[in-house]
Each structure stands twice: as structure tokens, then as C-alpha cells.
Design a protein around this motif. Structure first.
Motif, PDB file in Angstrom:
ATOM      1  N   LEU A 116       2.216  12.720  -4.092  1.00 16.68           N
ATOM      2  CA  LEU A 116       3.649  12.878  -5.366  1.00 16.68           C
ATOM      3  C   LEU A 116       2.992  13.129  -6.728  1.00 16.68           C
ATOM      4  CD1 LEU A 116       5.058   9.932  -5.554  1.00 16.68           C
ATOM      5  CD2 LEU A 116       6.160  12.024  -4.880  1.00 16.68           C
ATOM      6  N   ASP A 117       1.417  13.543  -7.252  1.00 14.22           N
ATOM      7  CA  ASP A 117       1.004  13.743  -8.347  1.00 14.22           C
ATOM      8  C   ASP A 117       0.877  16.011  -7.760  1.00 14.22           C
ATOM      9  OD1 ASP A 117      -0.017  12.352  -9.819  1.00 14.22           O
ATOM     10  OD2 ASP A 117      -2.072  11.922  -9.844  1.00 14.22           O
ATOM     11  N   ASP A 123      -0.616  -1.058 -10.720  1.00 14.04           N
ATOM     12  CA  ASP A 123      -0.573  -0.016 -11.646  1.00 14.04           C
ATOM     13  C   ASP A 123      -0.872   1.547 -11.775  1.00 14.04           C
ATOM     14  OD1 ASP A 123      -0.640  -1.681 -13.043  1.00 14.04           O
ATOM     15  OD2 ASP A 123      -1.821  -3.207 -12.930  1.00 14.04           O
ATOM     16  N   ALA A 124      -1.333   1.724  -9.868  1.00 19.31           N
ATOM     17  CA  ALA A 124      -2.008   3.403 -10.481  1.00 19.31           C
ATOM     18  C   ALA A 124      -0.733   4.316 -10.129  1.00 19.31           C
ATOM     19  CB  ALA A 124      -2.655   3.581  -9.327  1.00 19.31           C
ATOM     20  N   PHE A 125       0.345   3.833  -9.495  1.00 10.27           N
ATOM     21  CA  PHE A 125       1.482   4.207  -9.344  1.00 10.27           C
ATOM     22  C   PHE A 125       2.421   3.828 -10.157  1.00 10.27           C
ATOM     23  CE2 PHE A 125       6.053   4.344  -7.420  1.00 10.27           C
ATOM     24  CZ  PHE A 125       5.572   4.972  -6.875  1.00 10.27           C
ATOM     25  N   GLU A 166       0.869  -1.256  -0.389  1.00  8.11           N
ATOM     26  CA  GLU A 166       0.028  -0.404  -0.401  1.00  8.11           C
ATOM     27  C   GLU A 166       0.552   1.394  -0.351  1.00  8.11           C
ATOM     28  OE1 GLU A 166      -3.215   0.295  -0.528  1.00  8.11           O
ATOM     29  OE2 GLU A 166      -3.139  -1.970  -1.043  1.00  8.11           O
ATOM     30  N   PHE A 167       2.020   1.358   0.097  1.00  5.11           N
ATOM     31  CA  PHE A 167       3.372   2.265   0.225  1.00  5.11           C
ATOM     32  C   PHE A 167       2.586   3.068  -0.810  1.00  5.11           C
ATOM     33  CE2 PHE A 167       6.651   4.796   0.286  1.00  5.11           C
ATOM     34  CZ  PHE A 167       6.928   5.098   0.931  1.00  5.11           C
ATOM     35  N   PRO A 168       2.883   2.815  -2.101  1.00 11.79           N
ATOM     36  CA  PRO A 168       3.630   3.672  -3.416  1.00 11.79           C
ATOM     37  C   PRO A 168       1.893   4.346  -3.484  1.00 11.79           C
ATOM     38  CG  PRO A 168       4.244   1.302  -3.541  1.00 11.79           C
ATOM     39  CD  PRO A 168       3.419   1.040  -2.071  1.00 11.79           C
TER      40      PRO A 168
END
Length: 270
Positions: A134-135, A168-170, A125-127
Motif C-alpha cells: 500500500l505504501d 498502529d503502523a497500519f 497480521e493481515f494489515p
């Protein structure tokens, strides 16, 4: 100030890697670097920092690291302690809020390089927990009701040893580059940075033996770039005859770190 990375005198970067760095900077996206250990992933951030003249902030990720650690920490225990002993300023919550590495990168007046090192060591879950920060390059501190927003968007370098898959989202938010293990020509360039006057016969014996070991069947932990550099130093300090390098592999423990790998190598030497 220079904002284009063209390598550095202490770091040999391929043209493709330099292009990836510069595209990530231009698009203001994190650069995700993968590659086997010893291919210079962490050193890349140091090289970018030196080449661009920007401060480097390193966030070393461990298995216990949480995304919150990189934002800020609220020291409620210290505040409780101060209140019990009647210390002044207990009502000033800001005194007990300490920015983490991400918060430090956001709060600087000048652009910095932020290295998030070995992100795959943390839980799955970290990323995902870092996607918003980050965004948007900001985060909210509920204790002080303040939003910390980046004054200058940091150049973010993220490394991974591919120990686990990233969400994938990361991945969609990153520029990706895989650092291939150096071939002999590239390795010679890297070694030349550390040993400018190495004798050619010695170097060729080292190259032949090093890549032979890496290609052996059943080697569990292949020797890396940093290990061959250390091995050369050991060979020179030990005064080893270059002719004995391929037949005896002196100081094998500098290259190979598992008993099983040393035994495998020795079977092929017989």
C-alpha cells in the motif's frame, strides 16, 4: 475527468466525509472508514466510483483471507496436472499466475477504486502484511521474477466494523474517518433517496419508533439504516395504519434480529 468527490444522488454524504475522501485522494493515502454496521461504509466506495466514473474493484475480507490472496495466486497444482498429461505451455509459469484484487488494481491502465471491505475480519497480521504494497504500490512475484507496479495509483477505501484493533503502523498510513450514525434530519435525507413520496405522518411515526428502539437499554443489535429502509417498505406493503406503528411496532423482525431484543422492546410496549 473529475477527481473531486461531491457525493452522489444515491448516497447522502456529510461535508466532513466528503472532505476526508478528497484529502485521501489528494494525499494518495488509503481512507480507513469505521462505523457501526448499516452506516453506509461499503456503499461509500460504490458512490465514489459512480461519482468519479472509475471502475470499482472489491476485495471482500474473510477470517481466512491472507494478504497474499490479494496480490497473486500461483496455481502449482494445475501446473503439475498439466505436466503429468503432457499439456503444452507447462514451462510458461505466467500461465499459472493469477492476479488477486490488489494486483488487478495495480495492473489497470486507468485509475480504479479499490475497496478492501471489512479488514478487521482477518487476523491481526493481515494489515501489517499489506504495508509495503500500500505504501509503494508494488509487489514482487518470485515465480516469474517480475515486479508488479501500479500503472495508476488506485484510490483505496478500507472499511472496518471495529471488531478488533488495527496495528498502529497500519493506522499511521491511513486517513481515518468515523461515520456517525445519522441523526433524524440526516436519516430523512437518506430515506428520501429511496422513497420520494412517503407520507409525512407515516415517516414521523417511523422516525419516532426507530430512534426510540435504538435508545432502549439492553438492545444488543441496534437496528441500522438499511433495516429502517426495509421496515418502511414492509409497513407500506402491509398497509399498516401509521397510528399503530408506535404502539404495536408491526414487522418488528425487520428491525430487530435477536429474540432478546424483540422481548426487550415488547416489555417497554406493555
Amino acid at each position: 475527468m473529475n477527481t473531486t468527490f461531491q457525493g452522489s444522488k444515491d448516497y447522502v454524504a456529510s461535508d466532513e466525509l466528503m472532505r476526508s475522501v478528497n484529502i485521501a485522494i489528494a494525499l494518495q493515502k488509503p481512507l480507513l472508514i469505521k462505523g457501526e454496521p448499516g452506516t453506509g461504509k461499503t456503499m461509500l466506495a460504490e458512490a465514489i466510483s459512480a461519482a468519479l466514473g472509475k471502475k470499482l474493484i472489491i476485495w471482500n475480507i474473510k477470517s481466512t483471507t491472507k494478504a497474499q490472496d490479494g496480490l497473486y495466486v500461483y496455481d502449482v497444482v494445475q501446473r503439475l496436472y498439466d505436466s503429468q498429461f503432457g499439456n503444452e505451455g507447462v514451462d510458461d509459469i505466467k500461465k499459472y499466475v493469477k492476479l488477486g484484487k490488489l494486483g488487478e488494481a495495480f495492473s489497470g491502465d486507468e485509475q480504479v477504486i479499490l475497496l478492501i471491505d471489512e479488514i478487521d475480519k482477518a487476523d491481526l497480521e493481515f494489515p501489517n502484511d499489506l504495508l509495503w504494497e500500500l505504501d509503494k504500490m508494488e509487489f514482487y512475484i518470485p515465480e516469474t521474477k517480475e515486479t508488479v507496479k501500479a500503472k495508476q495509483r488506485p484510490i483505496v477505501i478500507i472499511t472496518s466494523n471495529a471488531e478488533k484493533e488495527l496495528p498502529d503502523a497500519f493506522l499511521r498510513r491511513c486517513i481515518f474517518h468515523y461515520i456517525e450514525f445519522p441523526n433524524e434530519e440526516q436519516m430523512r435525507e437518506i430515506i428520501a433517496v429511496h422513497y420520494q413520496d412517503i407520507e409525512e405522518h407515516l415517516l414521523q411515526q417511523v422516525m419516532d419508533t426507530f430512534y426510540w428502539i435504538r435508545d432502549l437499554y439492553n438492545i444488543q443489535k441496534k437496528p441500522s439504516t438499511s433495516e429502517v429502509i426495509d421496515w418502511i417498505q414492509a409497513l407500506v406493503l402491509g398497509g399498516i395504519d401509521p397510528e399503530k406503528i408506535k404502539t404495536k411496532v408491526p414487522f418488528a423482525g425487520v428491525l430487530l434480529k435477536k429474540n432478546e431484543d424483540i422481548d426487550t422492546m415488547r416489555r417497554y410496549l406493555k
